[in-house]
Motif scaffolding. Structure first.
Motif, PDB file in Angstrom:
ATOM      1  N   TYR A  58      48.086  35.939  38.191  1.00  0.00           N
ATOM      2  CA  TYR A  58      48.834  36.499  39.316  1.00  0.00           C
ATOM      3  C   TYR A  58      48.566  37.992  39.546  1.00  0.00           C
ATOM      4  O   TYR A  58      49.144  38.583  40.461  1.00  0.00           O
ATOM      5  N   GLU A  60      46.668  39.862  41.136  1.00  0.00           N
ATOM      6  CA  GLU A  60      45.681  39.983  42.211  1.00  0.00           C
ATOM      7  C   GLU A  60      45.599  41.398  42.775  1.00  0.00           C
ATOM      8  O   GLU A  60      44.565  41.777  43.323  1.00  0.00           O
ATOM      9  N   HIS A  63      43.325  42.964  40.147  1.00  0.00           N
ATOM     10  CA  HIS A  63      42.024  42.285  40.150  1.00  0.00           C
ATOM     11  C   HIS A  63      41.907  41.490  41.450  1.00  0.00           C
ATOM     12  O   HIS A  63      42.142  40.270  41.467  1.00  0.00           O
ATOM     13  N   PRO A  64      41.529  42.140  42.553  1.00  0.00           N
ATOM     14  CA  PRO A  64      41.543  41.482  43.871  1.00  0.00           C
ATOM     15  C   PRO A  64      40.680  40.228  43.958  1.00  0.00           C
ATOM     16  O   PRO A  64      40.970  39.331  44.759  1.00  0.00           O
ATOM     17  N   TYR A  65      39.641  40.131  43.159  1.00  0.00           N
ATOM     18  CA  TYR A  65      38.774  38.959  43.232  1.00  0.00           C
ATOM     19  C   TYR A  65      39.505  37.672  42.875  1.00  0.00           C
ATOM     20  O   TYR A  65      39.068  36.568  43.243  1.00  0.00           O
ATOM     21  N   LEU A  66      40.642  37.776  42.147  1.00  0.00           N
ATOM     22  CA  LEU A  66      41.372  36.573  41.740  1.00  0.00           C
ATOM     23  C   LEU A  66      41.840  35.761  42.941  1.00  0.00           C
ATOM     24  O   LEU A  66      41.879  34.524  42.879  1.00  0.00           O
ATOM     25  N   ALA A  67      42.186  36.424  44.040  1.00  0.00           N
ATOM     26  CA  ALA A  67      42.609  35.695  45.236  1.00  0.00           C
ATOM     27  C   ALA A  67      41.448  34.901  45.815  1.00  0.00           C
ATOM     28  O   ALA A  67      41.611  33.746  46.229  1.00  0.00           O
ATOM     29  N   ASP A  70      40.713  31.978  43.526  1.00  0.00           N
ATOM     30  CA  ASP A  70      41.710  30.927  43.714  1.00  0.00           C
ATOM     31  C   ASP A  70      41.310  30.012  44.877  1.00  0.00           C
ATOM     32  O   ASP A  70      41.335  28.780  44.757  1.00  0.00           O
TER      33      ASP A  70
END
Length: 232
Positions: A58, A60, A63-67, A70
């Protein structure tokens, strides 16, 4: 040739020699996308393998790449793509399929014994693996099993250890990790271990006693997954 992409989150948690050698043995062309080095999240690979990392799914904003990851994972697995998520990668899969990721009742560091469920004993991923087997763990969070997925393995301190959704597997444990890579990780995160009440020397020494058996089971599990990819 079937192509596979490995998503690596940080420098210290790579795919390891066992997984890379098995990919080569199976004739799978593999690329590694380094999220910590600014690589884009791949979207068109036939096989997606997502490794572990210290972040939470969660986080994000940090770590913006996680979105983006996802969305990519959700589309990939719902289309029937092959997926293997290891620790954080398993949590990424659970979140992508709508299941929560929360703090585990107890952290798991080092060797833990897993038990296969009835469905796990029948699943091709665990063919040739005993009903109970030792493996390496390193996590504080845990995933719930998504709707439509099947629980395959459990442990005494963290119930949800492996699930399957179509051609996708989410694992909480680390079959890709050798005792050597585990020792390096224990050195790197010694402070985290001590804060959790563990001794790096103790958990590594205990792991060495199980090394041969764990390597055998890890090779079987990873090999089973890749065989499933190759044979379709």
């Amino acid at each position: 040739m079937t192509d596979a992409v490995i998503i690596q989150h940080i420098g210290g948690e790579g795919p390891g020699p066992l997984l890379l050698s098995l990919l080569e043995e199976c004739g799978l062309e593999c690329t590694i996308a380094r999220m910590d080095e600014g690589d884009a999240v791949p979207r068109h690979a036939e096989v997606m393998i997502v490794l572990g990392g210290p972040m939470n799914v969660y986080e994000e904003e940090t770590h913006p790449y996680l979105a983006d990851l996802d969305r990519a994972v959700r589309g990939h697995v719902r289309a029937g793509g092959h997926y293997l998520g290891l620790c954080l990668g398993g949590q990424v899969l659970a979140k992508a399929l709508g299941a929560p990721v929360t703090r585990a009742p107890l952290p798991e560091f080092g060797v833990h014994t897993l038990s296969l469920t009835r469905e796990g004993r029948q699943d091709s991923l665990f063919a040739g693996v005993p009903r109970s087997f030792p493996t390496l763990e390193w996590h504080r969070d845990t995933f719930a099993v998504p709707c439509g997925a099947t629980l395959l393995a459990t442990s005494a301190s963290c119930r949800n250890q492996a699930f399957r959704f179509r051609n996708a597997y989410g694992l909480q444990f680390h079959p890709e990790m050798t005792v050597g890579t585990f020792e390096t990780m224990a050195d790197d995160y010694d402070l985290d271990l001590r804060r959790a009440g563990f001794s790096a020397d103790a958990v590594v020494a205990y792991a060495r006693g199980w090394e041969e058996e764990m390597d055998q089971h890890s090779r079987q599990i990873l090999g089973n997954f890749l065989d499933g990819v190759v044979t379709g």
